[in-house]
Design a protein around this motif. Structure first.
Motif, PDB file in Angstrom:
ATOM      1  N   LYS A  45       0.759  -1.230   0.113  1.00 50.60           N
ATOM      2  CA  LYS A  45      -0.036   0.006   0.012  1.00 50.60           C
ATOM      3  C   LYS A  45       0.783   1.329  -0.083  1.00 50.60           C
ATOM      4  N   GLY A  46       2.152   1.109   0.124  1.00 45.54           N
ATOM      5  CA  GLY A  46       3.127   2.337   0.069  1.00 45.54           C
ATOM      6  C   GLY A  46       3.194   3.001   1.340  1.00 45.54           C
ATOM      7  N   ASN A  47       2.831   2.110   2.449  1.00 44.44           N
ATOM      8  CA  ASN A  47       3.037   2.842   3.888  1.00 44.44           C
ATOM      9  C   ASN A  47       4.360   2.502   4.600  1.00 44.44           C
ATOM     10  N   VAL A  48       5.323   1.972   3.620  1.00 42.81           N
ATOM     11  CA  VAL A  48       6.395   1.573   4.434  1.00 42.81           C
ATOM     12  C   VAL A  48       7.893   2.205   4.003  1.00 42.81           C
ATOM     13  N   ARG A  49       8.607   2.984   4.689  1.00 42.51           N
ATOM     14  CA  ARG A  49       9.519   3.780   4.229  1.00 42.51           C
ATOM     15  C   ARG A  49      10.980   2.868   4.691  1.00 42.51           C
ATOM     16  N   LEU A  50      11.372   2.286   3.662  1.00 44.66           N
ATOM     17  CA  LEU A  50      12.577   1.284   4.151  1.00 44.66           C
ATOM     18  C   LEU A  50      13.861   2.133   4.598  1.00 44.66           C
ATOM     19  N   PRO A  51      14.112   3.001   4.152  1.00 42.24           N
ATOM     20  CA  PRO A  51      15.252   3.913   4.648  1.00 42.24           C
ATOM     21  C   PRO A  51      15.384   3.937   6.104  1.00 42.24           C
ATOM     22  N   GLU A  52      14.277   4.702   6.650  1.00 40.10           N
ATOM     23  CA  GLU A  52      13.924   5.223   7.806  1.00 40.10           C
ATOM     24  C   GLU A  52      13.733   3.802   8.786  1.00 40.10           C
TER      25      GLU A  52
END
Length: 304
Positions: free
Chosen positions: A93-100
């Motif tokens: 769903k695009g709710n995960v920010r991998l870098p952070e």
């Protein structure tokens, strides 16, 4: 040597416990998994001293100490696996920010390892008494008014993350929206708490991400599952090293949790969540008081 024999009935009760935990998570969100440990101890029945140990006070005490750690290690594995499954759905769903998520998780892994060791050297009854205090803290956090998620102001650069493009990330894109001075100590402290209590720690990780990375609420929730899963698995690995994990019981919890989570999420929009959170917080406090009462001797041990 203390051994735990899990009966078929107890495996069924473990699945039911997983359903209850998953249902509460799906229904009210964060904090629901805090009941996983008391359910395993007092509903599944691991806290009941078997006859072969009950007749000997020394063995009975050793069993109680051992099973307290086993409850934490076993539920940590189940929570970690369940978080990874849910993180995939949030990722789509695009709710995960991998870098952070990765930057927060790396120091947290070290914290979880140290926390797991600290838990190992803490007497079981003392550990459960502290766990009761943690439950009350979680309940009080649940009673706070829920703020509406707000739209964040656009940063100077927004990086869209995908699995295909992740390898091309630069150091600048990894750190553009993250305060390193905040994320490292925050991740470490939250990881330590997760390892010490054998919890995923989502109720700690989400505020930690909001504080140290500047993510909006929905992305903090989705991104937190990377840390919840990793901290849970790391903690479980440390507990397993000392023989504190029952893998089949973890799987039973996981299976029940998936089914319960789906059911809870399906009806969540039709229920008064504010009132449900208050009722659930009251249940957590009641269970916490019971755990602290049952393990009050654990507090005395620390002063002798």
């Amino acid at each position: 040597m203390i051994t735990i024999v899990v009966t078929p009935i107890e495996y069924i009760l473990a699945i039911i416990s997983g359903v209850l935990v998953g249902f509460s998570l799906g229904l009210i969100g964060g904090g629901g998994s805090i009941l996983a440990v008391p359910l395993l101890l007092y509903f599944v029945g691991l806290a009941t001293v078997p006859p072969q140990y009950a007749s000997n006070p020394t063995l009975a005490h050793e069993y109680s100490d051992y099973v307290a750690h086993v409850a934490l290690g076993t539920t940590a594995l189940a929570v970690g696996l369940n978080a990874y499954i849910n993180s995939y759905m949030h990722f789509r769903k695009g709710n995960v920010r991998l870098p952070e998520g990765i930057m927060f998780t790396i120091p947290g892994v070290l914290g979880a390892m140290l926390g797991g060791y600290a838990s190992h050297i803490t007497p079981g009854q003392s550990l459960l008494f502290f766990f009761g205090i943690l439950m009350i803290v979680v309940a009080l956090l649940m009673l706070r008014p829920q703020k509406q998620a707000t739209k964040t102001i656009a940063k100077t650069q927004t990086t869209q993350i995908s699995l295909r493009g992740f390898s091309a990330l630069s150091i600048k894109s990894l750190t553009s929206d993250v305060s390193i001075k905040k994320v490292i100590p925050t991740g470490f402290i939250v990881g330590f708490a997760s390892g010490y209590f054998g919890i995923g720690g989502g109720f700690l990780i989400v505020p930690g991400l909001l504080f140290s990375t500047g993510l909006c609420m929905i992305k903090a929730v989705g991104t937190s599952l990377i840390s919840v899963g990793t901290f849970g698995i790391t903690s479980a690995a440390v507990y397993a090293y000392y023989g504190y994990v029952l893998p089949l019981v973890s799987i039973a919890y996981l299976v029940g949790g998936i089914a319960g989570g789906y059911a809870g999420a399906s009806i969540a929009s039709r229920m008064p969540r504010g009132m449900l959170r208050k009722i659930f917080a009251g249940i957590i406090i009641a269970v916490a008081i019971y755990i602290m009462y049952e393990n009050i001797n654990g507090l005395m041990v620390l002063f002798h």
